[in-house]
Design a protein around this motif. Structure first.
Motif, PDB file in Angstrom:
ATOM      1  N   GLU A 168      -4.128  -4.170  -1.816  1.00 32.41           N
ATOM      2  CA  GLU A 168      -4.444  -2.751  -1.799  1.00 32.41           C
ATOM      3  C   GLU A 168      -5.713  -2.408  -1.027  1.00 32.41           C
ATOM      4  OE1 GLU A 168      -2.533  -0.308  -2.485  1.00 32.41           O
ATOM      5  OE2 GLU A 168      -0.972  -1.590  -3.280  1.00 32.41           O
TER       6      GLU A 168
ATOM      7  N   GLN B  54       0.829  -1.201   0.000  1.00 29.49           N
ATOM      8  CA  GLN B  54       0.000   0.000   0.000  1.00 29.49           C
ATOM      9  C   GLN B  54       0.870   1.260   0.000  1.00 29.49           C
ATOM     10  OE1 GLN B  54      -2.635  -0.546   3.344  1.00 29.49           O
ATOM     11  NE2 GLN B  54      -3.895  -2.036   2.240  1.00 29.49           N
TER      12      GLN B  54
ATOM     13  N   THR C 269      -2.606  -8.042  -6.979  1.00 32.71           N
ATOM     14  CA  THR C 269      -2.127  -6.922  -6.167  1.00 32.71           C
ATOM     15  C   THR C 269      -3.291  -6.108  -5.627  1.00 32.71           C
ATOM     16  OG1 THR C 269      -0.080  -6.842  -7.430  1.00 32.71           O
ATOM     17  CG2 THR C 269      -0.654  -4.866  -6.196  1.00 32.71           C
ATOM     18  N   VAL C 270      -4.264  -5.780  -6.470  1.00 31.33           N
ATOM     19  CA  VAL C 270      -5.396  -4.978  -6.004  1.00 31.33           C
ATOM     20  C   VAL C 270      -6.268  -5.779  -5.033  1.00 31.33           C
ATOM     21  CG1 VAL C 270      -7.561  -3.864  -6.714  1.00 31.33           C
ATOM     22  CG2 VAL C 270      -5.449  -3.409  -7.964  1.00 31.33           C
TER      23      VAL C 270
ATOM     24  N   ALA D 265       0.937   2.226 -11.570  1.00 36.52           N
ATOM     25  CA  ALA D 265       1.447   2.181 -10.196  1.00 36.52           C
ATOM     26  C   ALA D 265       1.201   0.803  -9.583  1.00 36.52           C
ATOM     27  CB  ALA D 265       0.789   3.267  -9.350  1.00 36.52           C
ATOM     28  N   VAL D 266       0.039   0.214  -9.846  1.00 38.33           N
ATOM     29  CA  VAL D 266      -0.258  -1.135  -9.339  1.00 38.33           C
ATOM     30  C   VAL D 266       0.716  -2.142  -9.929  1.00 38.33           C
ATOM     31  CG1 VAL D 266      -1.954  -3.014  -9.324  1.00 38.33           C
ATOM     32  CG2 VAL D 266      -2.693  -0.673  -8.854  1.00 38.33           C
TER      33      VAL D 266
ATOM     34  N   TYR E 259       4.456   5.272  -6.000  1.00 35.02           N
ATOM     35  CA  TYR E 259       4.447   5.289  -7.470  1.00 35.02           C
ATOM     36  C   TYR E 259       3.330   6.172  -8.017  1.00 35.02           C
ATOM     37  CZ  TYR E 259       7.801   1.527  -7.085  1.00 35.02           C
ATOM     38  OH  TYR E 259       8.906   0.793  -6.765  1.00 35.02           O
ATOM     39  N   ALA E 260       2.126   6.101  -7.427  1.00 41.28           N
ATOM     40  CA  ALA E 260       1.009   6.912  -7.909  1.00 41.28           C
ATOM     41  C   ALA E 260       1.335   8.400  -7.787  1.00 41.28           C
ATOM     42  CB  ALA E 260      -0.267   6.561  -7.147  1.00 41.28           C
TER      43      ALA E 260
ATOM     44  N   TYR F 274       2.394   1.639  -3.433  1.00 38.07           N
ATOM     45  CA  TYR F 274       1.403   2.150  -4.388  1.00 38.07           C
ATOM     46  C   TYR F 274       1.334   3.675  -4.288  1.00 38.07           C
ATOM     47  CZ  TYR F 274      -2.801   3.568  -6.671  1.00 38.07           C
ATOM     48  OH  TYR F 274      -3.674   4.243  -7.493  1.00 38.07           O
TER      49      TYR F 274
ATOM     50  N   THR G 154      -1.671  -7.483 -11.840  1.00 32.46           N
ATOM     51  CA  THR G 154      -2.353  -6.367 -11.194  1.00 32.46           C
ATOM     52  C   THR G 154      -3.586  -6.820 -10.423  1.00 32.46           C
ATOM     53  OG1 THR G 154      -3.525  -5.895 -13.267  1.00 32.46           O
ATOM     54  CG2 THR G 154      -1.499  -4.649 -12.834  1.00 32.46           C
TER      55      THR G 154
ATOM     56  N   PHE H 131      -7.633   2.719  -8.980  1.00 29.70           N
ATOM     57  CA  PHE H 131      -6.180   2.636  -8.856  1.00 29.70           C
ATOM     58  C   PHE H 131      -5.499   2.944 -10.185  1.00 29.70           C
ATOM     59  CE2 PHE H 131      -8.042  -0.167  -5.737  1.00 29.70           C
ATOM     60  CZ  PHE H 131      -7.323   0.105  -4.590  1.00 29.70           C
TER      61      PHE H 131
ATOM     62  N   VAL I 275       4.073  -1.951  -8.185  1.00 27.63           N
ATOM     63  CA  VAL I 275       4.028  -2.629  -6.886  1.00 27.63           C
ATOM     64  C   VAL I 275       4.089  -4.138  -7.089  1.00 27.63           C
ATOM     65  CG1 VAL I 275       2.602  -3.094  -4.848  1.00 27.63           C
ATOM     66  CG2 VAL I 275       2.762  -0.769  -5.765  1.00 27.63           C
TER      67      VAL I 275
END
Length: 183
Positions: free
Chosen positions: A182, A82, A177-178, A160-161, A88-89, A85, A174, A156, A164
């Protein structure tokens, strides 16, 4: 973002710099036998360096006694995901040219890990597109309500996802990951 079994095998020599000059922890054989280079966020580099260099290059970083604990390492992995994320975001949103650089770096990482003969998965390829659409949780799914309850986003940045997923979780997916990290 390293798993418990991977932490137990780390040696002092596993603190490395990758081909892009990023500080990483090298995992020779992670889950599924995969080699991984897990990027260390800038705010943790001094801490990781001090822990990794306390012992000699061939010594285990963590003793058996240290690894025999009830710490929720998976929960810590989620927290790192998190935080990464957000890192990067924020850079994608505020640093001109960073998204393009990140795409190039991720594609290089793909080539280093998988070669040029292996087909790039759809999730990876979608995130590599300039102006790719965000990942949106659907209100009809349980993850949407969980995100709301935990004060997490329901939308998201796809790139960025992916960063990560590749740099910190070594999933290369992805969706995993989400849905697992996240929310």
């Amino acid at each position: 973002g390293i798993r418990r079994a991977e932490l137990a095998k780390l040696r002092g020599r596993d603190l490395v710099t990758d081909s892009k000059g990023q500080m990483c922890v090298h995992v020779a054989r992670g889950k599924g036998g995969k080699e991984q280079y897990q990027v260390i966020l800038p705010q943790y580099q001094d801490l990781v360096r001090s822990v990794m260099t306390e012992r000699g290059p061939d010594e285990l970083v963590f003793t058996r006694e240290e690894m025999a604990n009830d710490m929720d390492l998976h929960g810590m992995r989620r927290e790192v995901a998190q935080e990464a994320y957000g890192y990067y975001a924020d850079r994608i949103a505020h640093e001109p040219g960073y998204a393009q650089q990140l795409r190039a770096d991720l594609m290089d990482r793909w080539t280093e890990a998988h070669g040029t003969d292996r087909h790039v998965p759809v999730q990876f390829a979608r995130a590599m597109e300039p102006n790719c659409s965000p990942i949106r949780l659907r209100p009809s799914e349980g993850n949407y309500q969980a995100a709301i309850q935990h004060g997490r986003p329901t939308e998201f940045d796809r790139l960025a996802v992916l960063a990560v997923s590749v740099y910190h979780l070594s999933h290369w997916r992805t969706d995993v990951t989400v849905s697992n990290y996240e929310i």
